[in-house]
Design a protein around this motif. Structure first.
Motif, mmCIF file in Angstrom:
data_model
loop_
_atom_site.group_PDB
_atom_site.id
_atom_site.type_symbol
_atom_site.label_atom_id
_atom_site.label_comp_id
_atom_site.label_asym_id
_atom_site.label_seq_id
_atom_site.Cartn_x
_atom_site.Cartn_y
_atom_site.Cartn_z
ATOM 1 N N ASP A 77 -36.959 -18.431 28.987
ATOM 2 C CA ASP A 77 -35.617 -19.016 28.895
ATOM 3 C C ASP A 77 -34.962 -18.776 27.529
ATOM 4 O OD1 ASP A 77 -37.492 -20.573 27.631
ATOM 5 O OD2 ASP A 77 -36.688 -22.502 28.294
ATOM 6 N N ASP B 219 -32.529 -33.884 25.731
ATOM 7 C CA ASP B 219 -32.488 -32.796 26.719
ATOM 8 C C ASP B 219 -33.111 -33.320 27.992
ATOM 9 O OD1 ASP B 219 -31.418 -30.353 25.431
ATOM 10 O OD2 ASP B 219 -33.017 -30.724 23.998
ATOM 11 N N ASP C 20 -33.146 -33.192 32.643
ATOM 12 C CA ASP C 20 -32.724 -32.579 33.912
ATOM 13 C C ASP C 20 -31.448 -33.263 34.390
ATOM 14 O OD1 ASP C 20 -34.962 -31.039 33.784
ATOM 15 O OD2 ASP C 20 -36.132 -32.165 35.259
ATOM 16 N N GLU C 21 -30.543 -32.470 34.994
ATOM 17 C CA GLU C 21 -29.237 -32.998 35.415
ATOM 18 C C GLU C 21 -29.368 -34.248 36.290
ATOM 19 O OE1 GLU C 21 -26.532 -30.169 37.134
ATOM 20 O OE2 GLU C 21 -26.779 -28.795 35.458
ATOM 21 N N GLU C 22 -30.358 -34.259 37.179
ATOM 22 C CA GLU C 22 -30.477 -35.372 38.130
ATOM 23 C C GLU C 22 -30.754 -36.708 37.449
ATOM 24 O OE1 GLU C 22 -34.472 -35.129 40.309
ATOM 25 O OE2 GLU C 22 -34.356 -33.178 39.308
ATOM 26 N N SER D 189 -29.591 -37.496 34.307
ATOM 27 C CA SER D 189 -28.665 -37.732 33.181
ATOM 28 C C SER D 189 -27.927 -39.067 33.326
ATOM 29 C CB SER D 189 -27.663 -36.582 33.065
ATOM 30 O OG SER D 189 -26.927 -36.454 34.263
ATOM 31 N N PRO E 277 -24.380 -28.174 29.153
ATOM 32 C CA PRO E 277 -25.556 -27.566 29.781
ATOM 33 C C PRO E 277 -26.425 -26.853 28.746
ATOM 34 C CG PRO E 277 -23.541 -26.393 30.420
ATOM 35 C CD PRO E 277 -23.121 -27.562 29.597
ATOM 36 N N GLY F 274 -31.172 -23.790 32.728
ATOM 37 C CA GLY F 274 -32.225 -24.235 33.656
ATOM 38 C C GLY F 274 -31.956 -25.596 34.265
ATOM 39 N N ASN F 275 -30.697 -25.862 34.679
ATOM 40 C CA ASN F 275 -30.296 -27.151 35.271
ATOM 41 C C ASN F 275 -30.592 -28.340 34.357
ATOM 42 O OD1 ASN F 275 -29.283 -26.074 37.641
ATOM 43 N ND2 ASN F 275 -31.293 -26.085 38.644
ATOM 44 N N ARG F 276 -30.536 -28.102 33.062
ATOM 45 C CA ARG F 276 -30.752 -29.198 32.101
ATOM 46 C C ARG F 276 -29.480 -29.433 31.296
ATOM 47 N NH1 ARG F 276 -35.965 -31.025 31.193
ATOM 48 N NH2 ARG F 276 -35.822 -31.412 28.974
ATOM 49 N N LEU F 277 -29.332 -30.668 30.841
ATOM 50 C CA LEU F 277 -28.173 -31.033 30.026
ATOM 51 C C LEU F 277 -28.654 -31.480 28.654
ATOM 52 C CD1 LEU F 277 -26.105 -33.210 32.534
ATOM 53 C CD2 LEU F 277 -25.524 -30.920 31.753
#
Length: 606
Positions: free
Chosen positions: A132, A406, A408-410, A412, A431, A434-437
């Motif tokens: 990544d 940091d 995962d979006e789900e 947040s 963002p 890798g679907n992370r915020l």
């Protein structure tokens, strides 16, 4: 021999210690057949266990007939006091940045300190082999960070090098070549880093690191700014104000050669050495020739933001597991720690039986407590409290930290909600691949006490939180504490499985059958918001009636297990953590229930 002095600075876990390992290996500091542990610079047990650097350490390598002194520094904000002092000892800092994570809060902290004292850094983008990795973006982020920290044009013109410390290579581009090892970094250091500036006049050395050696006594590491020194030479110590602390003779001079220190006959200006022989020499003091009157300027240290009270363990089980239990022993150990650690402050309480220890954060104070319990100390520790200040109008100020999470979006949503409950302000949400915020907040320090464990639970262990002291700002009001009460033992003895099983509907336990408990000790968490006294010693009544229901097997739910940091974060103001070499127990400050009631009533009256 020509000299270069460099420090390696970075955020925690960006690969500093691994990079130093590779530099040592490839410069020939180890024999080909020598067995060397990984992260050789992390020498103490806690550093090995936690995988972090706690104490700064020096080493040196020789490359093309030039000796390069390298200082490996801690990456965690709680140990920032170490980093600040080290930077005054070197002429260049290699800023290590993870190719995926980019600059993090601690990167900002250490780079800011380096730029402020005029160092011209080298930027090394590490871990370019990560799947990544986003090398170009990270380089731009580093440039933006330097600009935001008011770097001069000269400092902004920094050289960049890329590589993977784990695989043992660096190069001028992210693609390689990968077969040249660390040669590109060594050559860049020789080209870019200036030779140490040597001041005019007699011998002067600024103390930067302090340690107690069982054979040599007090050993101080620092850089020789002027002149030279030999064993048996008469010297004196000046504090920051120029007052003479002591006079004495140098008994031994040790120079860093690879991972070992070797005695030398003379230390010259520009070199980093360790000196033994003086009794009162402290960090930030100047060791100098007898004719010197002006001390060297030492970097000011950021103030402590968190304090805990260390007390003698006065529980009924005191003295059964440790051998260092008196207030005299605890006091001597804490003041000895404060001598070598300038980011730590120790004061006697008005009664003289307790000691108020202030530091940079929970981790720093937790490491100190863990070190002491391993040395055989028994302690009783209060809940961590923030160190408040007052402004010129008398208004209350509290420490505010910059927090980067940091996640995962789900997950947040729950993080934003919990941080808002802790009176934190959100600065940005963006963002991070890798679907992370990446969420950035400014939060009161007191709201973050104990949040790490809750964050891990809320995000199923996927979030990474980094914190950094930002400033003192006006008090942000009341923050909701723990919502549940606790279960308190009302008897002394050994816990019985049957009694615990019968009490399971009251809440989860924190003890196991057979554990020693005493009156006033916290044995579990109540399902409601009030405290409840229970008897965990009550055995099964023996009768001559045998029925199926009477002989049910006792199956207990596994207890809540807390680490030292979790225990410190869990307790309230009327509770303490009892720490011994074998156990961590929670207890009420007042063990007697009548005393607890009186203390509660007097607090409500106030």
């Amino acid at each position: 021999m020509k000299l270069r002095n460099i420090a390696i600075i970075a955020h925690v876990d960006h690969g500093k210690t691994t990079l130093v390992d590779r530099l040592l290996q490839q410069s020939g500091a180890f024999r080909d057949n020598q067995r060397v542990i990984e992260r050789v610079m992390d020498s103490n047990d806690l550093e090995k266990e936690r995988g972090i650097t706690i104490l700064a350490k020096a080493t040196s390598v020789v490359w093309k007939d030039v000796r390069i002194n390298i200082v490996d520094t801690p990456g965690h904000a709680d140990f920032g006091g170490e980093v600040e002092r080290i930077l005054s000892m070197v002429d260049c800092a290699i800023v290590l940045v993870d190719a995926a994570e980019g600059p993090m809060p601690q990167t900002k902290f250490v780079v800011g300190k380096a730029l402020k004292i005029g160092l011209k850094p080298i930027v090394c983008i590490n871990k370019v082999d990560r799947p990544d990795a986003r090398v170009t973006e990270v380089v731009n982020e580093v440039f933006d960070l330097f600009a935001a920290l008011d770097a001069t044009d000269e400092q902004l013109d920094f050289p960049i090098i890329y590589g993977s410390a784990k695989q043992g290579w660096v190069a001028d581009s992210p693609e390689g070549p990968q077969d040249q090892g660390m040669a590109a970094l060594f050559d860049l250091v020789l080209r870019y880093v200036p030779e140490p500036k040597i001041e005019e006049g007699s011998f002067r050395l600024l103390g930067t690191l302090l340690e107690a050696n069982p054979y040599l006594g007090r050993v101080v590491t620092g850089r020789v700014f002027a002149g030279s020194v030999k064993p048996n030479q008469a010297v004196k110590v000046l504090d920051r104000t120029g007052k003479v602390v002591e006079q004495g003779r140098v008994s031994k001079i040790l120079a860093f050669r690879g991972i070992e220190r070797q005695p030398i006959e003379e230390a010259e200006a520009g070199d980093i050495v360790a000196i033994a022989g003086l009794v009162k020499f402290n960090v930030a003091d100047t060791l100098c020739a007898l004719d010197v009157t002006e001390p060297l300027q030492a970097q000011p240290i950021d103030p402590p933001t968190l304090s805990m009270t260390f007390m003698v363990n006065d529980s009924p089980l005191a003295g059964t597991e440790g051998d260092k239990v008196t207030s005299r022993m605890i006091r001597a150990r804490l003041y000895k720690e404060a001598e070598g650690n300038v980011a730590l402050r120790v004061e006697d309480s008005p009664t003289g039986e307790a000691f108020i220890v202030s530091g940079r954060g929970e981790l720093q104070l937790g490491i100190l407590i863990e070190t002491m319990r391993r040395e055989g100390y028994e302690l009783s520790i209060s809940r961590p409290r923030v160190v408040y200040q007052r402004d010129e109008n008398g208004d209350l100020l509290e420490p505010i930290e910059e927090v980067v999470i940091d996640v995962d979006e789900e997950h947040s949503g729950v993080v934003v909600q919990k941080m808002a409950e802790r009176k934190a302000e959100m600065l940005e949400m963006r963002p991070s691949g890798g679907n992370r915020l990446r969420l950035v907040f400014r939060s009161p320090t007191r709201g973050l006490i104990g949040y790490q464990g809750e964050l891990m639970t809320d995000t199923k262990g996927t979030a990474i939180m980094n914190r950094l002291f930002h400033e003192y700002a006006p008090h942000r009001g009341e923050i909701q504490g723990r919502r549940n009460g606790v279960l308190i033992s009302n008897e002394q003895g050994e816990a019985v499985a049957y009694a615990m099983w019968k009490l399971e509907d009251r809440g989860p336990m924190m003890i196991e059958p057979g554990w020693k408990v005493y009156r006033g000790m916290i044995v579990g968490e109540h399902t409601r918001d009030n405290d409840l006294e229970i008897n965990v010693l009550k055995g099964k009544q023996l009768t001559n009636i045998r029925t199926q229901s009477k002989d049910e097997a006792v199956r207990l739910t596994p207890p809540i297990r807390m680490s030292l940091e979790q225990a410190l974060a869990y307790i309230e103001d009327d509770e303490r953590v009892e720490v011994t070499p074998k156990s961590i127990r929670l207890r009420k400050t007042h063990l007697d229930p009548n005393e607890r009631k009186r203390a509660k009533q007097s607090k409500e009256t106030v």
